[in-house]
Design an enzyme around this catalytic site. Sequence first.
Site, PDB file in Angstrom:
ATOM      1  N   LYS A 114       0.855  -1.286  -0.209  1.00 22.30           N
ATOM      2  CA  LYS A 114      -0.001  -0.281   0.176  1.00 22.30           C
ATOM      3  C   LYS A 114       0.487   1.607   0.092  1.00 22.30           C
ATOM      4  CE  LYS A 114      -3.770  -2.428   1.579  1.00 22.30           C
ATOM      5  NZ  LYS A 114      -5.594  -2.058   3.090  1.00 22.30           N
ATOM      6  N   LYS A 197      -4.702 -10.495  -7.262  1.00 18.30           N
ATOM      7  CA  LYS A 197      -5.226 -10.176  -5.907  1.00 18.30           C
ATOM      8  C   LYS A 197      -6.759  -9.221  -7.106  1.00 18.30           C
ATOM      9  CE  LYS A 197      -5.258  -7.915  -2.413  1.00 18.30           C
ATOM     10  NZ  LYS A 197      -5.420  -7.233  -0.954  1.00 18.30           N
ATOM     11  N   LYS A 200     -10.130  -3.073  -4.948  1.00 16.39           N
ATOM     12  CA  LYS A 200      -9.927  -0.968  -5.863  1.00 16.39           C
ATOM     13  C   LYS A 200      -8.562  -0.589  -5.748  1.00 16.39           C
ATOM     14  CE  LYS A 200     -11.404  -0.737  -0.337  1.00 16.39           C
ATOM     15  NZ  LYS A 200     -11.586  -1.594  -0.118  1.00 16.39           N
TER      16      LYS A 200
HETATM   17  P1  ADP Z   1      -9.181  -4.053  -0.438  1.00 17.37           P
HETATM   18  O1  ADP Z   1      -8.125  -5.534  -0.429  1.00 17.37           O
HETATM   19  O2  ADP Z   1      -9.308  -4.310  -1.852  1.00 17.37           O
HETATM   20  O3  ADP Z   1      -9.034  -2.774   0.217  1.00 17.37           O
HETATM   21  P2  ADP Z   1     -10.363  -4.425   2.006  1.00 17.37           P
HETATM   22  O4  ADP Z   1      -9.300  -4.342   3.109  1.00 17.37           O
HETATM   23  O5  ADP Z   1     -11.563  -3.536   2.567  1.00 17.37           O
HETATM   24  O6  ADP Z   1     -10.620  -4.735   0.917  1.00 17.37           O
HETATM   25  O7  ADP Z   1     -10.862  -6.359   2.236  1.00 17.37           O
HETATM   26  C1  ADP Z   1     -11.968  -6.478   3.362  1.00 17.37           C
HETATM   27  C2  ADP Z   1     -11.753  -7.856   3.278  1.00 17.37           C
HETATM   28  O8  ADP Z   1     -12.207  -8.310   1.780  1.00 17.37           O
HETATM   29  C3  ADP Z   1     -11.005  -8.994   3.791  1.00 17.37           C
HETATM   30  O9  ADP Z   1     -10.682  -9.594   4.258  1.00 17.37           O
HETATM   31  C4  ADP Z   1     -10.096  -8.959   2.444  1.00 17.37           C
HETATM   32  O10 ADP Z   1      -8.876 -10.167   2.692  1.00 17.37           O
HETATM   33  C5  ADP Z   1     -11.127  -9.587   1.670  1.00 17.37           C
HETATM   34  N1  ADP Z   1     -10.957  -9.775   0.453  1.00 17.37           N
HETATM   35  C6  ADP Z   1     -10.052  -8.320  -0.527  1.00 17.37           C
HETATM   36  N2  ADP Z   1      -9.938  -8.406  -1.486  1.00 17.37           N
HETATM   37  C7  ADP Z   1     -10.505 -10.042  -2.018  1.00 17.37           C
HETATM   38  C8  ADP Z   1     -10.164 -11.127  -3.012  1.00 17.37           C
HETATM   39  N3  ADP Z   1      -9.824 -10.567  -4.566  1.00 17.37           N
HETATM   40  N4  ADP Z   1     -10.530 -12.047  -2.931  1.00 17.37           N
HETATM   41  C9  ADP Z   1     -11.255 -12.181  -1.776  1.00 17.37           C
HETATM   42  N5  ADP Z   1     -10.771 -11.304  -0.792  1.00 17.37           N
HETATM   43  C10 ADP Z   1     -10.453  -9.985  -1.050  1.00 17.37           C
END
Ligand code: ADP
Length: 330
Positions: A114, A197, A200
């Site tokens: 990040k 992965k 966003k």
């Molecule tokens: P991002 O990773 O998109 O910034 P968050 O950090 O808010 O989103 O993640 C929220 C939840 O979604 C966490 O438990 C994270 O592990 C899960 N998550 C995020 N991206 C994925 C993905 N591509 N596949 C499976 N789980 C995911």
Amino acid sequence: SRVPRALSGIQPTAGSFHLGNYLGAVRQYVALQDTHDAFYMVVDLHAITVPQDPVELRANTRTAAAQLLAAGLDPDRCTLFIQSHVPEHAQLAWVMNCITGFGEASRMTQFKDKSAKQGADRATVGLFTYPILQVADILLYQADAVPVGEDQRQHIELTRDLAERFNGRFGQTFTAPVPYIVKEVAKIYDLQDPGAKMSKSAANPKGLVNLLDDPKVSAKKFRSAVTDTDTVIRYDEKDKPGVSNLLRIHSALTGTGIPELERQYEGKGYGALKTDLAEIFVEWVTPFHDRTREYLDDPETLDSVLAKGAEKARSVAAETLAAAYDRIGF
Ligand code: ADP
Ligand code: NA
């Protein structure tokens, strides 16, 4: 013995959850409501680790809560709240910061990813220390299980380490949690970049499927998903990551096992799989849109759910914080 506790949080950042958030995390939140004393929150404190617009943050936080309800969280079966409504999160985070090694925090790969995206000079101290806030989020509720995607495994390890460290130094205070990760959906890939992965915050997330986007836009993304030059529909994580990702999404949304899907698509081309999946997704997401909209159009109900959730969360969090403060010598 008490009912096991579950705790998890999701960021309000983008305004819409994406399919990886839903399949990797939110679906498990819904399932664990029935087996666990479950606490789920929209983590707005985490959202400000990167620049945020106040008006958007407030709106996105409500939209996130509405999506959690639309996905199936039931305020009678779980506690749903907004992180900033419970001041104990920031209070315990400070304590946890003070027992975490600088090197230990530096090894968190999510911070490295990040901060690289922010640019080294722009990354904040808050971003550096956000995994430790997450530790506090979990320990405040004495959580046994933390439903998350694979990317969060290292943070749950850190949570266990810090719980055990605190308990060892000051006496038994915190439950050391385990991650609740469902292998098949723990890492959903970007549809245009299989292997990466779905996120966003990816540099160029062309294959990101946002749940609140126009379903037609998402359907098109499924129909143009990147696969490979072969034609056989077979699950092979290593040599066919794109096809395997589509099969995992299909299986998760329809409940059909992957071997059964391989049989169904025998002799059919990738086009059939992509077109079917586009339809399956649209059929699933359309009522999700409607329900999200209903919650957003009824701000009084949403406020009341979140106020009750915060009150319940605070009673648990305050008890844990008081015990921790006492042990430390405050
Ligand atoms: P991002 O990773 O998109 O910034 P968050 O950090 O808010 O989103 O993640 C929220 C939840 O979604 C966490 O438990 C994270 O592990 C899960 N998550 C995020 N991206 C994925 C993905 N591509 N596949 C499976 N789980 C995911
Ligand atoms: Na429950």
